[in-house]
Design an enzyme around this catalytic site. Sequence first.
Site, mmCIF file in Angstrom:
data_model
loop_
_atom_site.group_PDB
_atom_site.id
_atom_site.type_symbol
_atom_site.label_atom_id
_atom_site.label_comp_id
_atom_site.label_asym_id
_atom_site.label_seq_id
_atom_site.Cartn_x
_atom_site.Cartn_y
_atom_site.Cartn_z
ATOM 1 N N GLU A 116 1.652 6.631 -6.767
ATOM 2 C CA GLU A 116 0.558 7.413 -7.316
ATOM 3 C C GLU A 116 0.666 9.101 -7.194
ATOM 4 O O GLU A 116 0.272 9.810 -8.052
ATOM 5 C CB GLU A 116 -0.881 6.766 -6.858
ATOM 6 C CG GLU A 116 -1.298 5.459 -7.295
ATOM 7 C CD GLU A 116 -2.641 4.825 -6.481
ATOM 8 O OE1 GLU A 116 -3.574 6.050 -6.342
ATOM 9 O OE2 GLU A 116 -2.768 3.944 -6.157
ATOM 10 N N TYR A 130 0.820 -1.246 -0.013
ATOM 11 C CA TYR A 130 0.028 -0.131 0.006
ATOM 12 C C TYR A 130 0.895 1.292 0.050
ATOM 13 O O TYR A 130 0.628 2.205 -0.865
ATOM 14 C CB TYR A 130 -0.989 0.092 0.998
ATOM 15 C CG TYR A 130 -2.245 -0.694 0.881
ATOM 16 C CD1 TYR A 130 -2.299 -1.847 0.075
ATOM 17 C CD2 TYR A 130 -3.411 -0.456 1.716
ATOM 18 C CE1 TYR A 130 -3.402 -2.520 -0.307
ATOM 19 C CE2 TYR A 130 -4.709 -0.979 1.373
ATOM 20 C CZ TYR A 130 -4.716 -2.040 0.501
ATOM 21 O OH TYR A 130 -5.625 -2.675 0.116
#
Length: 228
Positions: A166, A159
């Site tokens: 991102e 994660y």
Amino acid sequence: MVSQSPPEGRTQTPTRSATIKANYLVIYNTLSAVLWAVVLTRVAASAARDGFDKVYENVGETVKWTQTLAAMEIVHALLGIVRTPLTTTLTQVASRLNIVWPVLGFFPTDIRQSPAYTTMVLAWSVTEVIRYSYYARNLQGEPPAWLAGLRYNTFFILYPIGIASEMWEIYGALPDIAATSAGALGWWTALIEKAALLIVYPPGSYVMYTHMMSQRRKMMRGKKVRRN
């Protein structure tokens, strides 16, 4: 980075509709696991063979459409086909669609050649191969312990890699988005992306982590009950 909860527990005499739903979910999750396995293999091979700067060129379209298929999970949550919280599903699916469509797809920028694109897709694909495999297996019986362990532990590493990648992609795209020949569209898109970085990602990341931690605690409690 979508967290889908397993569907309602199976009964000993499932109804026809429940059987159809379970069969559909097995097919959907299996297909998704296979597609992300293809992405993972192609991204790793492309990076090793041609370098980071060629990964988007070689695999970008496959990644885009594989991720777009995940929009079905919003439909699943809305219709109650799965018990995943709608907020959690929207958070992850929307953030990824934002990356593969407007950020990378509509505005040609140098971030397509960034190493962050490769680390992002690798984190996505490993996560999704594990996740979809776990759900497909869970619909057919208790998943093996090693698969459950991967599902509820790898997110600690994957994660942060995915989320950081991102955010780096969005940040790197801002100048090119703002300067695009689309004029006002570019300016407003850049503003929205800045808002995503400052407003959406911090709470969105918190939602994803707390959801996964909650799921992990439930899984660990279930193990203790079975042992006793």
